[in-house]
Write an enzyme that holds these catalytic residues in place. Sequence first.
Site, PDB file in Angstrom:
ATOM      1  N   GLU A  86      34.963  45.063  71.829  1.00  0.00           N
ATOM      2  CA  GLU A  86      35.806  44.546  70.749  1.00  0.00           C
ATOM      3  C   GLU A  86      34.972  44.059  69.563  1.00  0.00           C
ATOM      4  OE1 GLU A  86      38.907  44.756  70.286  1.00  0.00           O
ATOM      5  OE2 GLU A  86      39.530  45.499  72.238  1.00  0.00           O
ATOM      6  N   TYR A 168      42.475  37.377  67.689  1.00  0.00           N
ATOM      7  CA  TYR A 168      42.649  38.756  68.136  1.00  0.00           C
ATOM      8  C   TYR A 168      41.741  39.087  69.316  1.00  0.00           C
ATOM      9  CZ  TYR A 168      41.555  43.625  68.590  1.00  0.00           C
ATOM     10  OH  TYR A 168      41.297  44.851  69.147  1.00  0.00           O
ATOM     11  N   ASP A 186      46.002  43.469  65.316  1.00  0.00           N
ATOM     12  CA  ASP A 186      44.969  43.910  64.378  1.00  0.00           C
ATOM     13  C   ASP A 186      45.670  44.697  63.269  1.00  0.00           C
ATOM     14  OD1 ASP A 186      45.660  46.290  65.576  1.00  0.00           O
ATOM     15  OD2 ASP A 186      43.622  46.874  66.104  1.00  0.00           O
TER      16      ASP A 186
END
Length: 464
Positions: A86, A168, A186
């Site tokens: 990520e 997030y 996102d």
Amino acid sequence: MSGGEKNENHEDVKKKPTKGEKRRGRSPSKREPIVDIEDIMFSIDKVQTMRSSLLDWYDLSHRDLPWRRLDKGQPETRGYGVWVSEIMLQQTRVQTVVEYYKRWMHRWPTVQHLSRASLEEVNEMWAGLGYYRRARFLLEGAKLIVKEGGEFPKTVPDLRKIPGIGEYTAGAIASIAFDEVVPVVDGNVIRVIARLKAISGNPKDSKLVKQVWKAAAQLVDPSRPGDFNQALMELGATLCTPTSPSCSTCPVFDHCEALSISKDDSSVLVTDYPAKGIKTKQRHDYSAVCVVEMLENRGTSELKQCSRFLLVKRPDEGLLAGLWEFPSVLLNGEADSSTRRESINSLLSKSFGLEPKKNFEIVIREDVGDFVHVFSHIRLKIYVEHLVLRLKGEGSKLFRKQEKKSISWKCVDNKVMSSMGLTSSVRKVYDMVEKFEAEMISPSRAVATKKQRATSTNLSCRSC
């Protein structure tokens, strides 16, 4: 919100439009959009069918990516792997990340392995991905986790305590690795939900984003939260794209209000939702870079027999923090060659005690060229100069004394220089110099020069 709220006190307003009319008005590209973002929640029936449709599509069509192959039976390792992926995927294309991710996980397979790495090692592994602050946050986060016992955090509140992990990323890790029923939002998710509900507002508006988070929380599947979140993001990344959505193959096309409006009104496009954000204007900067190469031999016929390049470490804070580069100075706009050389001479004198004619002999000094390197907010024009020098008399000793100064530097030979993890702009500078040197010699000599570089570390080279 920035998309524009309807002013009910305006003299042209005769009646308050319904919520449906607000969303289903003319194309947002043809008038200032009116958006009721309080009404973007989904009905219970739609939630159930959309969950099923998205998960079925994801099971059949999702991309095969290395971080999706992590063993679900090892949540600690999975949590670390999802975290790394990520962070790498922020501001970087999936295709670029894949190989970096594989190399990273091979070298540091667990958070404990990463915690023992140095910032320089991490930066070298990261070289080319850009946004180097992300790499530093990974290292700092790993050290913090190990310091506090080594157990990888599993919930959003605990994950948010780690440097570089925002709302997030925390949601992504918690849902994908630990099955916590939390949403993720996102840019892809904002676009998908904005189209599903025909929201034409600015996708970066804080009020709109807050409502999208609520809608995403309503949608997330409690039995497969990680897969559902990935399905929603995958939909935005592969089908519901910014400019070329594949509506005919979308698994939830029959729930998409933007598509329904566009079918009723040919002047309205699905891509009108959400509104196009205003891009921040880039700053234009200028920099002079000097590739300083110091010779150890006494003749000029074999320049590459034994030489080293001077590298400077950037400050630990700010742009490209802690990374190695060639000596450089920022310029006040466009500058001619003589102005750039004066700036470089001042830098070499103040930082290294190096002064032309006084303590070193100039063997070659040429302008190699220039290029533009684009950061997210800066358009940097870089002028490249190659300076080959030979230290005279006490010059070498004088140069070594500079180690006590605050600036950090080192000298590396050709082989080390070629294998170092350098930023893309520094690598381009080095490649330009190599090309320039190759053009200075005959084609037959060029091959010999490359062989000399490969074996240069076997020669007797003194350190700077």
